[in-house]
Design a protein around this motif. Structure first.
Motif, short mmCIF file in Angstrom:
data_model
loop_
_atom_site.label_atom_id
_atom_site.label_comp_id
_atom_site.label_asym_id
_atom_site.label_seq_id
_atom_site.Cartn_x
_atom_site.Cartn_y
_atom_site.Cartn_z
N VAL A 143 1.06 -1.15 -0.19
CA VAL A 143 0.14 -0.02 -0.03
C VAL A 143 1.08 1.39 -0.06
O VAL A 143 0.68 2.15 -0.84
CB VAL A 143 -0.86 -0.09 1.33
N LEU A 144 2.13 1.23 0.94
CA LEU A 144 2.76 2.32 0.98
C LEU A 144 3.61 2.62 -0.18
O LEU A 144 3.63 3.84 -0.67
CB LEU A 144 3.94 2.09 2.06
N GLY A 145 3.87 1.84 -1.19
CA GLY A 145 4.34 2.02 -2.75
C GLY A 145 3.40 2.79 -3.42
O GLY A 145 3.88 3.73 -3.89
N ARG A 146 2.22 2.50 -3.38
CA ARG A 146 1.17 3.10 -4.13
C ARG A 146 0.92 4.62 -3.48
O ARG A 146 0.90 5.77 -4.33
CB ARG A 146 -0.30 2.40 -4.24
N ILE A 147 1.03 4.87 -2.33
CA ILE A 147 0.79 5.96 -1.66
C ILE A 147 2.02 7.06 -2.04
O ILE A 147 1.93 8.18 -2.43
CB ILE A 147 0.71 6.16 -0.06
N ALA A 148 3.51 6.40 -2.00
CA ALA A 148 4.64 6.98 -2.19
C ALA A 148 4.63 7.67 -3.71
O ALA A 148 4.84 8.86 -3.94
CB ALA A 148 5.72 6.20 -1.69
N GLN A 149 4.04 6.87 -4.50
CA GLN A 149 4.22 7.42 -6.03
C GLN A 149 3.38 8.53 -6.15
O GLN A 149 3.54 9.64 -6.61
CB GLN A 149 3.41 6.21 -7.05
N LYS A 150 2.03 8.42 -5.50
CA LYS A 150 1.10 9.46 -5.47
C LYS A 150 1.70 10.91 -5.19
O LYS A 150 1.73 12.21 -5.53
CB LYS A 150 -0.02 9.25 -4.77
N SER A 151 2.33 10.65 -3.54
CA SER A 151 2.64 11.82 -2.85
C SER A 151 3.85 12.53 -3.69
O SER A 151 4.09 13.71 -3.33
CB SER A 151 2.90 11.51 -1.55
N MET A 152 4.65 11.77 -4.20
CA MET A 152 5.94 12.21 -4.98
C MET A 152 5.82 12.85 -6.26
O MET A 152 6.62 13.24 -6.65
CB MET A 152 7.20 11.52 -4.75
N GLY A 153 4.63 12.38 -6.62
CA GLY A 153 4.39 12.55 -8.09
C GLY A 153 5.21 11.94 -9.05
O GLY A 153 5.41 12.44 -10.25
N LEU A 154 5.65 10.76 -8.82
CA LEU A 154 6.38 9.79 -9.53
C LEU A 154 5.71 9.41 -10.71
O LEU A 154 4.41 8.82 -10.45
CB LEU A 154 7.25 8.87 -8.79
N LYS A 155 6.02 9.11 -11.92
CA LYS A 155 5.48 8.87 -12.99
C LYS A 155 5.64 7.10 -13.20
O LYS A 155 6.91 6.67 -13.09
CB LYS A 155 5.93 9.01 -14.32
N GLY A 156 4.72 6.54 -13.43
CA GLY A 156 4.82 4.83 -13.42
C GLY A 156 5.54 4.45 -12.47
O GLY A 156 5.08 4.99 -11.08
N SER A 157 6.32 3.47 -12.65
CA SER A 157 7.05 2.79 -11.27
C SER A 157 8.39 3.07 -11.32
O SER A 157 9.22 2.39 -10.57
CB SER A 157 7.00 1.02 -11.60
N GLU A 158 8.81 4.25 -11.94
CA GLU A 158 10.27 4.58 -11.70
C GLU A 158 10.48 5.04 -10.49
O GLU A 158 9.87 5.77 -10.00
CB GLU A 158 10.48 5.53 -12.93
N GLY A 159 11.62 4.48 -9.70
CA GLY A 159 12.23 4.94 -8.32
C GLY A 159 11.33 4.08 -7.51
O GLY A 159 11.49 4.43 -6.09
#
Ligand code: HEM
Length: 279
Positions: A152-168
């Motif tokens: 779950v944290l991975g999905r939240i992190a992606q949103k909160s840091m505005g990362l595109k796709g799965s990079e990073g």
């Protein structure tokens, strides 16, 4: 003799003597404490910042390097072999990929970790040498955590840091695990198959509580480090030439000569200013 109590979960038959049940029980309070550290709360609220996440990756790199080296070295040990799943679980390559994405090719020279991370790694290496049966406690704490809340944290992190796709975000992805829930069941049954004396079992349970504690200390150290580095020390360090460390309370930062010079000048300026003021 009283029959062992059975605890029915969705598709597993567990007994109170099962290591997987005991370990979950003894670490229950620690899990709550870990979830409620400032850093984990930032994650859950979708407020994790890029500098915070980058620092977390640096620490995870050091921790998984120690954990996976010790698991590899002890892979034939009877307490390690049943829970040894490098193809499915190993995180080091994924973390390296993320670090390269965020820091560039020379990421190895930019690793910054709090002192608590060094302590955690030291403990992992120590038990790898002296008590390999305790590695199951550390592998459980990290890998089952990554396969549980971590998803779950991975999905939240992606949103909160505005990362595109799965990079990073490779750290959160387990391409070798098609169903985290089924895999966790398999992992628990493997943990339960590890043969331990009563003394070893108690040692493993104590070690699991310690593993959570070490993680909590890392999160606290990172929080402190993030507040110091966010403004002033974002680009630190070099690994080449002898590693230099700057000690700020609870943290180890590897510094570049330039950074040391700037800090030296800063200290000198403060000293002169205080001198003038006193005069
Ligand atoms: C934001 C923080 C966290 C959240 C929201 C979270 C959430 C969860 C959830 C929902 C589960 C599944 C519970 C179950 O299946 O019964 C879980 C399991 C687990 N978590 Fe966390 N977690 C967090 C942080 C951590 C941390 C920091 C660690 C360890 C360092 C950790 C270690 C574990 C472990 C080992 C399990 C497996 C428990 C078991 O089935 O025996 N978690 N977590």
């Amino acid at each position: 003799m009283e029959p062992e109590k059975k605890t029915q979960t969705t598709s597993e038959q567990m007994t109170d003597r099962d290591l997987s049940e005991q370990i979950k029980k003894v670490t229950k309070d620690s899990h709550v404490r870990a979830e409620n550290t400032e850093l984990m709360l930032s994650f859950q609220k979708g407020k994790v910042t890029l500098p915070q996440y980058k620092l977390l990756l640096c620490s995870l790199y050091e921790v998984y390097q120690a954990l996976e080296e010790e698991l590899d070295r002890n892979s034939n040990h009877p307490s390690v072999a049943p829970i040894y799943f490098p193809a499915e679980l190993a995180r080091l390559d994924a973390i390296e990929k993320d670090l390269e994405y965020f820091y560039g090719q020379d990421w190895r020279e930019k690793i910054v970790v709090p002192a608590a991370t060094k302590r955690y790694c030291h403990r992992l290496r120590q038990i790898g040498k002296e008590n390999p049966e305790f590695l199951v406690a550390h592998a459980y704490t990290r890998y089952l955590g990554d396969l549980s809340g971590g998803q779950v944290l991975g999905r939240i992190a992606q949103k909160s840091m505005g990362l595109k796709g799965s990079e990073g975000l490779s750290f959160f992805a387990f391409p070798g695990v098609s169903s985290p829930n089924l895999f966790k069941q398999l992992y628990r049954s493997r943990m339960n198959s590890v043969e331990l004396t009563e003394e070893e079992r108690n040692g493993v349970l104590e070690e699991a509580v310690r593993a959570f504690e070490l993680n909590i200390q890392v999160f606290e150290g990172l929080q402190m480090l993030a507040s110091v580095t966010e403004n002033e020390l974002q680009t630190c360090s070099t690994h080449s030439t002898p590693v230099n460390t700057l000690q700020i309370p609870g943290a180890i930062i590897k510094t570049t000569p330039l950074l040391r010079m700037v800090l030296g000048l800063f200290v000198a300026l403060v000293t002169v200013s205080v001198g003038i003021y006193a005069f």
